[in-house]
Design a protein around this motif. Sequence first.
Motif, PDB file in Angstrom:
ATOM      1  N   ASP A 107       0.831  -1.194   0.000  1.00 55.91           N
ATOM      2  CA  ASP A 107       0.000   0.000   0.000  1.00 55.91           C
ATOM      3  C   ASP A 107       0.871   1.251   0.000  1.00 55.91           C
ATOM      4  OD1 ASP A 107      -2.693   1.431   0.566  1.00 55.91           O
ATOM      5  OD2 ASP A 107      -1.373   2.129   2.175  1.00 55.91           O
ATOM      6  N   LEU A 111       0.601   2.891  -3.560  1.00 55.58           N
ATOM      7  CA  LEU A 111      -0.550   3.781  -3.484  1.00 55.58           C
ATOM      8  C   LEU A 111      -0.340   5.006  -2.610  1.00 55.58           C
ATOM      9  CD1 LEU A 111      -3.366   1.074  -3.150  1.00 55.58           C
ATOM     10  CD2 LEU A 111      -2.585   2.227  -5.225  1.00 55.58           C
ATOM     11  N   HIS A 112       0.186   4.817  -1.413  1.00 54.18           N
ATOM     12  CA  HIS A 112       0.271   5.922  -0.449  1.00 54.18           C
ATOM     13  C   HIS A 112       1.683   6.003   0.134  1.00 54.18           C
ATOM     14  CE1 HIS A 112      -4.014   4.460  -0.333  1.00 54.18           C
ATOM     15  NE2 HIS A 112      -4.164   5.710  -0.731  1.00 54.18           N
ATOM     16  N   LEU A 125       3.027   9.302 -12.006  1.00 51.62           N
ATOM     17  CA  LEU A 125       1.604   9.245 -12.345  1.00 51.62           C
ATOM     18  C   LEU A 125       1.198  10.401 -13.268  1.00 51.62           C
ATOM     19  CD1 LEU A 125      -0.122   8.261  -8.970  1.00 51.62           C
ATOM     20  CD2 LEU A 125       0.031   6.877 -11.042  1.00 51.62           C
ATOM     21  N   THR A 129       0.120  10.004 -17.347  1.00 52.13           N
ATOM     22  CA  THR A 129      -1.167  10.518 -17.814  1.00 52.13           C
ATOM     23  C   THR A 129      -0.960  11.577 -18.897  1.00 52.13           C
ATOM     24  OG1 THR A 129      -1.970  10.185 -15.553  1.00 52.13           O
ATOM     25  CG2 THR A 129      -3.384  11.424 -17.037  1.00 52.13           C
ATOM     26  N   ILE A 155      -8.170  10.749 -11.010  1.00 54.19           N
ATOM     27  CA  ILE A 155      -7.186   9.874 -10.355  1.00 54.19           C
ATOM     28  C   ILE A 155      -7.026  10.243  -8.887  1.00 54.19           C
ATOM     29  CG2 ILE A 155      -4.736   9.227 -10.296  1.00 54.19           C
ATOM     30  CD1 ILE A 155      -4.730   9.665 -13.360  1.00 54.19           C
ATOM     31  N   TRP A 158     -10.809   9.825  -7.095  1.00 51.90           N
ATOM     32  CA  TRP A 158     -11.345   8.460  -7.098  1.00 51.90           C
ATOM     33  C   TRP A 158     -10.341   7.479  -6.510  1.00 51.90           C
ATOM     34  CZ3 TRP A 158      -9.692   4.169 -10.202  1.00 51.90           C
ATOM     35  CH2 TRP A 158     -10.480   3.022 -10.020  1.00 51.90           C
ATOM     36  N   GLY A 159      -9.136   7.518  -7.014  1.00 54.54           N
ATOM     37  CA  GLY A 159      -8.145   6.551  -6.543  1.00 54.54           C
ATOM     38  C   GLY A 159      -7.459   6.960  -5.251  1.00 54.54           C
ATOM     39  N   GLY A 160      -7.403   8.267  -4.989  1.00 51.92           N
ATOM     40  CA  GLY A 160      -6.748   8.753  -3.775  1.00 51.92           C
ATOM     41  C   GLY A 160      -5.264   8.475  -3.720  1.00 51.92           C
ATOM     42  N   VAL A 161      -4.648   8.266  -4.893  1.00 49.12           N
ATOM     43  CA  VAL A 161      -3.232   7.890  -4.909  1.00 49.12           C
ATOM     44  C   VAL A 161      -2.308   9.082  -5.087  1.00 49.12           C
ATOM     45  CG1 VAL A 161      -3.667   5.544  -5.703  1.00 49.12           C
ATOM     46  CG2 VAL A 161      -3.358   7.357  -7.386  1.00 49.12           C
TER      47      VAL A 161
END
Length: 315
Positions: A107, A111-112, A125, A129, A155, A158-161
């Motif tokens: 994670d 992601l975080h 990211l 994009t 992104i 919704w994804g919170g990344v």
Amino acid sequence: EAGGRRRIEELDYLKCLLIVLMISFHLVYIGDSYPYAQPVVYTFHMPVFLVLSGFLMNVEKSDTQYLRTLMFYFIPYLVMESGYTLMASLLPIREHIDNLTIGVFFDKLLLHPLGPYWYLHTLVLCGLTYFAVFRLWPFNTISRLILLGILYAVIALWGGVMSITMAFYFLEGVVIRHSGLSELQVFRPSWLALAAFVLLAMYPSNLQSSAPGGILMGYLFVSFALATYPVVSFVCRRPLLFIGRNTLSLLLFSPIFTILCTPLVQVLSFDATGMAFLAVSLVICITGSLLITFVMDWFGISAMFFGRRRALVSS
């Protein structure tokens, strides 16, 4: 460089100031000693970095060259974020992880992210994009930029990344690049910018990178820094530009040394201001980070880690 043109020395100078501020306030003792200065610096230092990154990200490169650039941001990110996450589970740092599991590890890695490496995570990211939109969307530049902003928001929300605020700072740099203007045409030098910056910094409501006052503080910092460049560069231009050209190495390796510098707090306790600690720690963090990069160049590790034989950039 931007678009293959000459290297813009003023941008290297800005990057030097920003990385020094980043390292300074990653020293826990300095952050604790100057609790109001820390949020002031955090309001603008990484946002301005992302504006510069968006401006310098050259989507006109070939597919192979562009994706290779992103890959060699991602590889150092994976290595250093993995190490930082493991270290956070072992050491009593502010971002300490009490129970590190495989799930928590991945994670944080994917992601975080923890620590300063979130910047590279966001950069990759945003860069991917950006590449996808400008390769796949067949319409005009303004439509591409609008779509890019929408995708960053999706992104982030919704994804919170990644932070939508930080993504939009990157987008600001992209917009400047595609406007046909240079950074130095958008950001103009002014000594008076310091007075306006200080005035805004006096109000805590401005000390957020998403607040209108916080956004303006970033502009004013750059404006004042550009005003100082001719004076400062006359005195110590070469070392400052060298640091500015090697901010990736400092971002990656300085956390190792900010932790190692902690015992110096007691050694230098005679100075209640913490400035002696700061000066010595900065020398150790900067020199140590550059030395690691030099050793990696010497042993040929940089080709696999940074994607180039020599990672230290001298000019």
